[in-house]
Design an enzyme around this catalytic site. Structure first.
Site, PDB file in Angstrom:
ATOM      1  N   PRO A 226     -11.039  -5.982  -5.923  1.00  0.00           N
ATOM      2  CA  PRO A 226     -10.644  -6.069  -7.334  1.00  0.00           C
ATOM      3  C   PRO A 226      -9.135  -6.154  -7.473  1.00  0.00           C
ATOM      4  O   PRO A 226      -8.410  -5.349  -6.889  1.00  0.00           O
ATOM      5  CB  PRO A 226     -11.168  -4.759  -7.923  1.00  0.00           C
ATOM      6  CG  PRO A 226     -11.241  -3.811  -6.761  1.00  0.00           C
ATOM      7  CD  PRO A 226     -11.582  -4.662  -5.573  1.00  0.00           C
TER       8      PRO A 226
ATOM      9  N   SER B 211     -11.803  -6.816 -11.662  1.00  0.00           N
ATOM     10  CA  SER B 211     -11.025  -5.624 -12.014  1.00  0.00           C
ATOM     11  C   SER B 211     -11.158  -5.293 -13.496  1.00  0.00           C
ATOM     12  O   SER B 211     -11.309  -6.189 -14.330  1.00  0.00           O
ATOM     13  CB  SER B 211      -9.552  -5.885 -11.695  1.00  0.00           C
ATOM     14  OG  SER B 211      -8.724  -4.950 -12.327  1.00  0.00           O
TER      15      SER B 211
ATOM     16  N   GLN C 256     -15.224  -3.394 -11.211  1.00  0.00           N
ATOM     17  CA  GLN C 256     -14.418  -2.218 -10.839  1.00  0.00           C
ATOM     18  C   GLN C 256     -13.954  -1.501 -12.094  1.00  0.00           C
ATOM     19  O   GLN C 256     -13.402  -2.122 -13.001  1.00  0.00           O
ATOM     20  CB  GLN C 256     -13.215  -2.673 -10.007  1.00  0.00           C
ATOM     21  CG  GLN C 256     -12.225  -1.574  -9.667  1.00  0.00           C
ATOM     22  CD  GLN C 256     -11.077  -1.478 -10.672  1.00  0.00           C
ATOM     23  OE1 GLN C 256     -10.642  -2.484 -11.206  1.00  0.00           O
ATOM     24  NE2 GLN C 256     -10.620  -0.256 -10.947  1.00  0.00           N
TER      25      GLN C 256
ATOM     26  N   THR D 120     -12.833   3.145  -9.077  1.00  0.00           N
ATOM     27  CA  THR D 120     -11.601   3.345  -8.306  1.00  0.00           C
ATOM     28  C   THR D 120     -11.027   4.719  -8.601  1.00  0.00           C
ATOM     29  O   THR D 120     -10.817   5.086  -9.761  1.00  0.00           O
ATOM     30  CB  THR D 120     -10.567   2.246  -8.639  1.00  0.00           C
ATOM     31  OG1 THR D 120     -11.084   0.993  -8.194  1.00  0.00           O
ATOM     32  CG2 THR D 120      -9.235   2.493  -7.936  1.00  0.00           C
TER      33      THR D 120
ATOM     34  N   LYS E 246     -14.330   3.658  -4.724  1.00  0.00           N
ATOM     35  CA  LYS E 246     -13.239   2.969  -4.012  1.00  0.00           C
ATOM     36  C   LYS E 246     -11.941   3.779  -3.999  1.00  0.00           C
ATOM     37  O   LYS E 246     -11.558   4.361  -5.014  1.00  0.00           O
ATOM     38  CB  LYS E 246     -12.956   1.620  -4.691  1.00  0.00           C
ATOM     39  CG  LYS E 246     -11.725   0.893  -4.160  1.00  0.00           C
ATOM     40  CD  LYS E 246     -11.563  -0.475  -4.785  1.00  0.00           C
ATOM     41  CE  LYS E 246     -10.438  -1.270  -4.143  1.00  0.00           C
ATOM     42  NZ  LYS E 246      -9.114  -0.994  -4.691  1.00  0.00           N
TER      43      LYS E 246
ATOM     44  N   HIS F  73      -5.629   1.158  -1.518  1.00  0.00           N
ATOM     45  CA  HIS F  73      -5.091   0.312  -2.581  1.00  0.00           C
ATOM     46  C   HIS F  73      -4.065  -0.685  -2.012  1.00  0.00           C
ATOM     47  O   HIS F  73      -3.077  -1.027  -2.665  1.00  0.00           O
ATOM     48  CB  HIS F  73      -4.435   1.189  -3.661  1.00  0.00           C
ATOM     49  CG  HIS F  73      -4.735   0.744  -5.063  1.00  0.00           C
ATOM     50  ND1 HIS F  73      -5.682   1.327  -5.855  1.00  0.00           N
ATOM     51  CD2 HIS F  73      -4.185  -0.232  -5.826  1.00  0.00           C
ATOM     52  CE1 HIS F  73      -5.703   0.739  -7.046  1.00  0.00           C
ATOM     53  NE2 HIS F  73      -4.802  -0.209  -7.056  1.00  0.00           N
TER      54      HIS F  73
ATOM     55  N   ASP G  46     -11.167  -2.246   2.749  1.00  0.00           N
ATOM     56  CA  ASP G  46     -10.102  -3.239   2.555  1.00  0.00           C
ATOM     57  C   ASP G  46      -8.767  -2.659   2.995  1.00  0.00           C
ATOM     58  O   ASP G  46      -8.640  -1.476   3.287  1.00  0.00           O
ATOM     59  CB  ASP G  46     -10.059  -3.794   1.120  1.00  0.00           C
ATOM     60  CG  ASP G  46      -9.469  -2.838   0.080  1.00  0.00           C
ATOM     61  OD1 ASP G  46      -8.740  -1.888   0.417  1.00  0.00           O
ATOM     62  OD2 ASP G  46      -9.754  -3.069  -1.117  1.00  0.00           O
TER      63      ASP G  46
ATOM     64  N   GLY H 200      -5.118  -4.770   4.583  1.00  0.00           N
ATOM     65  CA  GLY H 200      -4.444  -5.293   5.768  1.00  0.00           C
ATOM     66  C   GLY H 200      -5.220  -6.321   6.561  1.00  0.00           C
ATOM     67  O   GLY H 200      -4.749  -6.745   7.611  1.00  0.00           O
TER      68      GLY H 200
ATOM     69  N   GLY I 201      -7.624  -8.688  -0.298  1.00  0.00           N
ATOM     70  CA  GLY I 201      -6.904  -8.695  -1.570  1.00  0.00           C
ATOM     71  C   GLY I 201      -5.878  -9.812  -1.610  1.00  0.00           C
ATOM     72  O   GLY I 201      -6.192 -10.964  -1.951  1.00  0.00           O
TER      73      GLY I 201
END
Ligand SMILES: Cc1cc2nc3c(=O)[nH]c(=O)nc-3n(C[C@H](O)[C@H](O)[C@H](O)COP(=O)(O)O)c2cc1C
Length: 383
Positions: A85, A114, A135, A163, A251, A275, A306, A308, A329
């Site tokens: 998101p 999102s 999300q 989140t 999340k 994040h 998620d 990297g 992302g």
């Protein structure tokens, strides 16, 4: 973004997508997407954790075309990765949200819309043809948050992602230095930046400056990006679990104890994330957190990851360390910023090709065959 029929050749590396986006985007916008909290150590820790984890190539195995389909949280997926998101995606270029939704429909991967999306959730749910997740941030009143939940339900969305890692907005120095804020306000000091990036500026002027499309205005229980989102506490999670009967994912979790408690409260999956390093500079790498959380929750509880992931090999590594599904992302936004909808499609193709090559090297012919045995450390021992 007019045409999805136009195609472009994928760029070879994430670094190439990022450089192309950097050239296209005003500094203010590039820094909003690229930046992270503090000195950006958590962002780099996320990336290095993947880079530093070797896989073990195997030999003399017939390299058949790998089957990348999977089934996660009861959903059949065409790809083992999806889109995390991200608020205000259209800042990367007009039509980014729509391009992502169409790609999700075409390739059958989850697109997590999102709360702060720049296109209304109902439109994106429709365009993604059943592949949208939603999300939720709890900012402002609980009632305003629950009304978004009702809208997601009415839009036919089957997976809600709460989140929980924004008790306060992280301090992001690049945004503070640049004077970035939403709604986007064009200030005199940004004019040179915009003038130097005419393609983005004219396109954005033509399409309309992106706004938080899930809110009709600041008053309607409205969304303030800088506000704390601390309404999401343990009590709220319990309440949400009772109210939302479909799939619920939490999340922003990196601590194994939190993951255990979330599982006990009945969430269907934990989404391991920091994040993208945008909240706490000292947060651990998500790959490291994933491994500890997988050990804590056992082999069967679904985990999403998620932070990297930059290549097909990274996606394979995430699976080997216990992720059932990974989300990306920034790479999506850079692909769109570089080349619009064809860029998004090309990114998918680049990742698929990378993954195919990686699986052939590892001697796996299907996604489901990937496990800890592909990690080099299993064969060489820890040094
Ligand atoms: C521009 C941008 C906006 C984001 N907005 C949100 C958001 O609205 N909600 C949320 O849960 N996470 C948000 N995130 C975090 C992503 O969901 C995800 O955790 C992170 O980007 C993954 O790391 P990666 O960018 O290194 O792949 C945002 C990230 C970026 C880069």
């Amino acid at each position: 973004m007019s045409s999805t029929a136009r195609t472009i050749d994928p760029l070879p590396l994430y670094a190439d997508w990022r450089s192309a986006a950097r050239r296209r985007l005003p500094r203010l916008i590039f820094d909003f997407i690229d930046g992270a909290a503090g000195e950006e150590a958590a962002l780099h820790r996320n990336e290095s954790a993947f880079r530093d984890l070797p896989l073990m190539p195997r030999v003399l195995v017939d390299p058949r075309e790998a089957d990348l389909t999977s089934n996660v949280l009861g959903q059949p997926l065409g790809l083992p990765f999806g889109c995390a998101p991200m608020g205000m995606c259209d800042l990367a270029g007009p039509g980014t949200d729509a391009a992502l939704a169409r790609a999700a429909a075409r390739w059958r991967f989850p697109l997590c819309i999102s709360t702060a999306s720049s296109t209304p959730l109902e439109r994106l749910a429709e365009m993604s043809e059943g592949h949208a997740w939603f999300q939720l941030y709890v900012t402002g009143s609980i009632e305003a948050a629950l009304s978004l939940v009702d809208r997601a339900e009415a839009a036919g969305i089957g997976t809600l992602v709460l989140t929980v890692d924004v008790p306060r907005l992280g301090k992001r120095p690049r945004d503070l230095r640049n004077g970035f804020r939403t709604p986007l306000r064009w200030q005199a000091r940004h004019l040179l930046d915009f003038a130097l990036h005419p393609r983005w500026s004219l396109g954005t002027l033509r399409a309309g400056v992106p706004r938080m499309a899930n809110y009709s205005g600041a008053s309607a229980g409205g969304y303030d990006r800088t506000a704390a989102r601390r309404g999401a506490d343990w009590e709220f999670l319990q309440r949400l679990r009772q109210r939302w009967q479909r799939t619920l994912v939490v999340k922003g979790v990196v601590c194994p104890d939190d993951a255990m408690r979330i599982r006990e409260l009945g969430a269907d999956a934990v989404y391991v994330s920091n994040h993208g390093g945008r909240q706490m500079d000292a947060a651990p790498a998500t790959l490291q957190a994933l491994r500890a959380i997988r050990d804590a929750v056992g082999p069967d509880y679904p985990l999403v990851l998620d932070g990297g992931l930059r290549s097909g090999e990274d996606i394979v590594k995430a699976r080997a360390c216990g992720a059932d599904l990974v989300m990306l992302g920034r790479p999506w936004l850079y692909a769109s910023a570089s080349a619009g909808a064809p860029g998004v499609q090309a990114l998918v193709q680049a990742l698929l090709e990378d993954m195919g090559i990686a699986l052939a090297q590892l001697g796996c012919s299907a996604w489901r065959e990937v496990g800890p045995q592909v990690l080099a450390e299993r064969h060489l021992g820890h040094s």
